[in-house]
Motif scaffolding. Structure first.
Motif, PDB file in Angstrom:
ATOM      1  N   UNK A 167       0.813  -1.210   0.000  1.00 36.78           N
ATOM      2  CA  UNK A 167       0.000   0.000   0.000  1.00 36.78           C
ATOM      3  C   UNK A 167       0.847   1.259   0.000  1.00 36.78           C
ATOM      4  N   UNK A 168       1.924   1.238   0.745  1.00 31.55           N
ATOM      5  CA  UNK A 168       2.826   2.385   0.804  1.00 31.55           C
ATOM      6  C   UNK A 168       3.499   2.624  -0.548  1.00 31.55           C
ATOM      7  N   UNK A 183      -3.929  -4.055  -2.511  1.00 29.51           N
ATOM      8  CA  UNK A 183      -4.291  -5.476  -2.562  1.00 29.51           C
ATOM      9  C   UNK A 183      -5.510  -5.651  -1.676  1.00 29.51           C
ATOM     10  N   UNK A 184      -6.619  -6.032  -2.285  1.00 28.66           N
ATOM     11  CA  UNK A 184      -7.849  -6.207  -1.515  1.00 28.66           C
ATOM     12  C   UNK A 184      -7.819  -7.538  -0.769  1.00 28.66           C
ATOM     13  N   UNK A 185      -8.665  -7.639   0.212  1.00 23.61           N
ATOM     14  CA  UNK A 185      -8.776  -8.881   0.972  1.00 23.61           C
ATOM     15  C   UNK A 185      -9.213 -10.031   0.065  1.00 23.61           C
ATOM     16  N   UNK A 186     -10.120  -9.751  -0.827  1.00 21.83           N
ATOM     17  CA  UNK A 186     -10.607 -10.784  -1.760  1.00 21.83           C
ATOM     18  C   UNK A 186      -9.487 -11.268  -2.679  1.00 21.83           C
ATOM     19  N   UNK A 187      -8.701 -10.317  -3.207  1.00 22.55           N
ATOM     20  CA  UNK A 187      -7.596 -10.675  -4.088  1.00 22.55           C
ATOM     21  C   UNK A 187      -6.549 -11.489  -3.320  1.00 22.55           C
ATOM     22  N   UNK A 188      -6.225 -11.074  -2.108  1.00 25.66           N
ATOM     23  CA  UNK A 188      -5.264 -11.806  -1.288  1.00 25.66           C
ATOM     24  C   UNK A 188      -5.746 -13.230  -1.025  1.00 25.66           C
ATOM     25  N   UNK A 189      -7.022 -13.374  -0.675  1.00 19.14           N
ATOM     26  CA  UNK A 189      -7.569 -14.692  -0.367  1.00 19.14           C
ATOM     27  C   UNK A 189      -7.630 -15.592  -1.593  1.00 19.14           C
TER      28      UNK A 189
END
Length: 90
Positions: A52-53, A58-64
């Motif tokens: 993010x910095x 990266x969304x939670x859905x994409x990460x999962x």
């Protein structure tokens, strides 16, 4: 802490040979849990923060979505190891 308690209880119930299998059966399962969701472990939180910095959201859905694939592979390899080690190569 729960794993340490389980290990101590298992070790006190029998010899080292009997305590070995539950310990190695639990150990491969301890790591993959952090791969499924961002909040399951501290490493994903750090990686999401750094991304993010740097301007990469990266969304939670994409990460999962990716994490479930990594977890499936990791659990399959760990299960194969435990099966081979304790049931085939006895």
């Amino acid at each position: 802490m729960a794993l340490a308690t389980t290990r101590a209880a298992t070790a006190s119930s029998g010899g080292a040979g009997e305590a070995g299998m539950p310990w190695w059966a639990f150990a491969p399962g301890a790591g993959p849990v952090g791969n499924v969701t961002i909040i399951a472990a501290s490493a994903p939180v750090v990686v999401i923060g750094i991304a993010g910095r740097e301007g990469h959201h990266i969304s939670s859905r994409q990460f999962s979505r990716y994490g479930l694939i990594v977890t499936a592979v990791t659990v399959t390899v760990a299960a194969a190891y435990v099966w081979l080690r304790y049931f085939v190569l006895v």
